[in-house]
Design an enzyme around this catalytic site. Structure first.
Site, PDB file in Angstrom:
ATOM      1  N   ARG A 295       0.559  -1.173   0.143  1.00  0.00           N
ATOM      2  CA  ARG A 295       0.168   0.166   0.057  1.00  0.00           C
ATOM      3  C   ARG A 295       0.760   1.448   0.024  1.00  0.00           C
ATOM      4  O   ARG A 295       0.607   2.211  -0.413  1.00  0.00           O
ATOM      5  CB  ARG A 295      -0.988  -0.064   1.157  1.00  0.00           C
ATOM      6  CG  ARG A 295      -1.927   1.017   1.033  1.00  0.00           C
ATOM      7  CD  ARG A 295      -3.077   1.196   1.958  1.00  0.00           C
ATOM      8  NE  ARG A 295      -3.033   0.232   3.147  1.00  0.00           N
ATOM      9  CZ  ARG A 295      -2.415   0.663   4.384  1.00  0.00           C
ATOM     10  NH1 ARG A 295      -1.583   1.896   4.354  1.00  0.00           N
ATOM     11  NH2 ARG A 295      -2.202   0.013   5.453  1.00  0.00           N
TER      12      ARG A 295
ATOM     13  N   TYR B  21     -14.470  16.578 -15.923  1.00  0.00           N
ATOM     14  CA  TYR B  21     -14.928  15.289 -16.127  1.00  0.00           C
ATOM     15  C   TYR B  21     -15.932  15.015 -15.322  1.00  0.00           C
ATOM     16  O   TYR B  21     -15.975  15.722 -14.047  1.00  0.00           O
ATOM     17  CB  TYR B  21     -13.704  14.361 -15.636  1.00  0.00           C
ATOM     18  CG  TYR B  21     -14.016  12.635 -15.659  1.00  0.00           C
ATOM     19  CD1 TYR B  21     -14.358  12.255 -16.892  1.00  0.00           C
ATOM     20  CD2 TYR B  21     -14.107  12.234 -14.606  1.00  0.00           C
ATOM     21  CE1 TYR B  21     -14.576  10.683 -16.871  1.00  0.00           C
ATOM     22  CE2 TYR B  21     -14.550  10.798 -14.450  1.00  0.00           C
ATOM     23  CZ  TYR B  21     -14.848  10.043 -15.760  1.00  0.00           C
ATOM     24  OH  TYR B  21     -14.964   8.933 -15.777  1.00  0.00           O
TER      25      TYR B  21
ATOM     26  N   ASP C 133      -5.739  18.536 -15.117  1.00  0.00           N
ATOM     27  CA  ASP C 133      -5.991  17.278 -15.317  1.00  0.00           C
ATOM     28  C   ASP C 133      -5.717  17.097 -16.750  1.00  0.00           C
ATOM     29  O   ASP C 133      -6.628  17.390 -17.666  1.00  0.00           O
ATOM     30  CB  ASP C 133      -7.656  16.824 -15.102  1.00  0.00           C
ATOM     31  CG  ASP C 133      -7.898  15.429 -15.448  1.00  0.00           C
ATOM     32  OD1 ASP C 133      -7.462  14.778 -16.361  1.00  0.00           O
ATOM     33  OD2 ASP C 133      -8.982  14.882 -14.861  1.00  0.00           O
TER      34      ASP C 133
ATOM     35  N   LYS D  60      -6.967   5.793 -19.545  1.00  0.00           N
ATOM     36  CA  LYS D  60      -7.355   6.260 -21.119  1.00  0.00           C
ATOM     37  C   LYS D  60      -6.150   6.194 -21.865  1.00  0.00           C
ATOM     38  O   LYS D  60      -5.874   5.017 -22.099  1.00  0.00           O
ATOM     39  CB  LYS D  60      -7.904   7.939 -20.892  1.00  0.00           C
ATOM     40  CG  LYS D  60      -8.911   7.872 -19.820  1.00  0.00           C
ATOM     41  CD  LYS D  60     -10.173   7.259 -20.085  1.00  0.00           C
ATOM     42  CE  LYS D  60     -11.057   7.212 -18.788  1.00  0.00           C
ATOM     43  NZ  LYS D  60     -11.306   8.597 -18.288  1.00  0.00           N
TER      44      LYS D  60
HETATM   45  C1  LIG Z   1     -11.968   9.048 -17.148  1.00  0.00           C
HETATM   46  C2  LIG Z   1     -11.469  10.433 -16.576  1.00  0.00           C
HETATM   47  C3  LIG Z   1     -11.261  10.402 -15.213  1.00  0.00           C
HETATM   48  C4  LIG Z   1     -11.207   9.446 -14.413  1.00  0.00           C
HETATM   49  O1  LIG Z   1     -10.446   8.437 -14.502  1.00  0.00           O
HETATM   50  P1  LIG Z   1     -10.598   6.999 -13.890  1.00  0.00           P
HETATM   51  O2  LIG Z   1      -9.456   6.198 -14.293  1.00  0.00           O
HETATM   52  O3  LIG Z   1     -11.918   6.442 -14.567  1.00  0.00           O
HETATM   53  O4  LIG Z   1     -11.106   6.985 -12.446  1.00  0.00           O
HETATM   54  C5  LIG Z   1     -10.769  11.986 -14.614  1.00  0.00           C
HETATM   55  N1  LIG Z   1     -10.546  12.859 -15.545  1.00  0.00           N
HETATM   56  C6  LIG Z   1     -10.648  12.949 -16.963  1.00  0.00           C
HETATM   57  C7  LIG Z   1     -10.368  13.957 -17.810  1.00  0.00           C
HETATM   58  C8  LIG Z   1     -11.211  11.645 -17.477  1.00  0.00           C
HETATM   59  O5  LIG Z   1     -11.431  11.313 -18.854  1.00  0.00           O
END
Ligand SMILES: *Cc1c(COP(=O)(O)O)cnc(C)c1O
Length: 396
Positions: A59, A112, A184, A209
């Site tokens: 962890r 998001y 982000d 992604k």
């Molecule tokens: C998908 C996404 C998230 C969240 O990510 P997860 O891995 O699904 O928790 C956050 N920000 C953006 C821009 C995303 O496309």
């Protein structure tokens, strides 16, 4: 075992090292161990005090997560970034690790969906005030700051309308106001934009992604420029257990080998598909930052130096759900799935997925009708892709 030969195990429950030889494995090993044995108490002291490198408990960190983090660090020009169990874990650890009761956070109004939910519903329970503003509008961003604002959280290119934030203005605003800027960078990726180099304090990814790229892992990443901030994010993430699994880190690290190739191919396909869609009589408008008719084209060029990415949105002339559904059903080889960044092209319909929680008026204000689609363009041959869209549009 100095000669590399395994001894015959004395009992089934005693662990034994794998046999090593004069050759080595080429592929990164997966290390599933949750616990790590230190040779002595002195060594353990040294591990905790930073005098010796060694893992203790998964962890707190493990080799597959660390290798993945170092690779994303390299992409982002970061140091000491952290891999977590999901992109939302990265967003949450950033905010909850750094902000506290009485603080205020300003978010982009097209973050998001789950990040927006965090802003609108969850943070208030922890005494953190929130507001959102349009990151393409510097007047609105400036007006939304309060004396308690500690952090601004934005995405450089918004989902699904692909508007481009005024990142130069936002970096300057954050500096001037003395607040942390977190970006982000999931959509844009470090191949198009490097937030830390541009002056942001924190960069966040959903590794799920484009970075991992195959829709088979859920992971996140965060790096802060300031080591004290990084430590606070790390401690919060470890305390609440946002641990990434070694197997998933291994898959994501494997995915990264081809990330630049996938990105280049998907981006070339996206540009070609956007032009093809724009010329189709059933399509009312196409949104692709690389096209001259995109409202933020110049800003996108300055931000990404021409790396306009793999995301294309478009709207049907017949902007009804029935027509949209005929397109979905007429193109069965394009997975109708609300994600992005897969090797293959996926199609999403925000009105029925990511933006279904909004009222029709709120969707209309963003320009998202029932005939609005977002395409995450993949790396398949462009002719195949165009044939699929041709069939889908013909089915309308
Ligand atoms: C998908 C996404 C998230 C969240 O990510 P997860 O891995 O699904 O928790 C956050 N920000 C953006 C821009 C995303 O496309």
């Amino acid at each position: 075992m100095a000669d590399g030969r395994n001894e015959r195990p004395k009992t089934l429950v005693r662990r034994a090292a794998l046999r090593e030889g004069v050759s080595r494995p080429v592929v990164t090993p997966i290390q599933p161990s949750v616990v790590y044995a230190s040779p002595s108490i002195q060594t353990l002291h040294a591990q905790y005090e930073g005098g010796a490198h060694g893992y203790t408990y998964a962890r707190e960190g493990h080799p597959n997560a660390e290798l993945l983090a170092r690779k994303i660090d390299q992409l982002e020009g970061a140091e000491g970034g952290l891999v977590l169990g999901s992109g939302m874990a990265a967003v949450s650890a950033t905010i909850l690790g750094l902000l506290g009761q009485g603080d205020h956070i300003l978010g982009g109004n097209q973050l998001y969906g789950r990040s927006l939910r965090l802003m609108h519903q969850d943070l208030a329970r922890f005494g953190i005030a929130t507001s959102v503003a349009d990151p393409t509008d510097m007047e609105a961003m400036r007006a939304a700051l309060t004396p308690e604002t500690k952090m601004i959280l934005v995405e450089a290119i918004s989902n699904p309308t692909l508007r481009v934030a005024d990142m130069v203005g936002i970096v300057a605003l954050a500096r001037e106001a003395g607040v942390m800027l977190a970006v982000d960078n999931t959509f844009t990726t470090p191949l198009a934009y490097k937030p830390l180099e541009a002056g942001a304090d924190i960069v966040i990814h959903s590794v799920t992604k484009l970075l991992a790229g195959h829709s088979d892992v859920t992971l996140g990443y965060v790096a802060a420029r300031n080591p004290d901030q990084m430590r606070a994010i790390y401690d919060f993430a470890v305390t609440v257990g946002m641990t990434p699994a070694p197997q998933e880190c291994w898959l994501a690290e494997r995915g990264l080998y081809t990330f630049p190739l996938r990105f280049a191919q998907a981006q070339a396909n996206a540009a070609a598909l956007a032009d093809w869609l724009a010329a189709h009589p059933a399509v009312a408008r196409v949104l692709y930052p690389g096209r001259a008719d995109h409202p933020d084209h110049d800003k996108a060029h300055d931000l990404t130096d021409g790396a306009y990415g793999n995301m294309v949105s478009f709207e049907l002339v017949d902007a009804t759900e029935a027509a949209a559904d005929r397109l979905v059903q007429g193109a069965p080889d394009l997975p109708f799935a609300p994600t992005l960044g897969d090797v293959g092209t996926t199609l999403s319909h925000p009105a029925s997925s990511s933006h279904r929680g909004l009222s029709p008026d709120a969707r209309a204000a963003l320009g998202i009708s029932d005939g609005f689609f977002r395409v995450s363009v993949g790396i398949e041959p462009i002719e195949l892709l165009i044939a699929d869209f041709d069939a889908g549009l013909a089915a309308i």
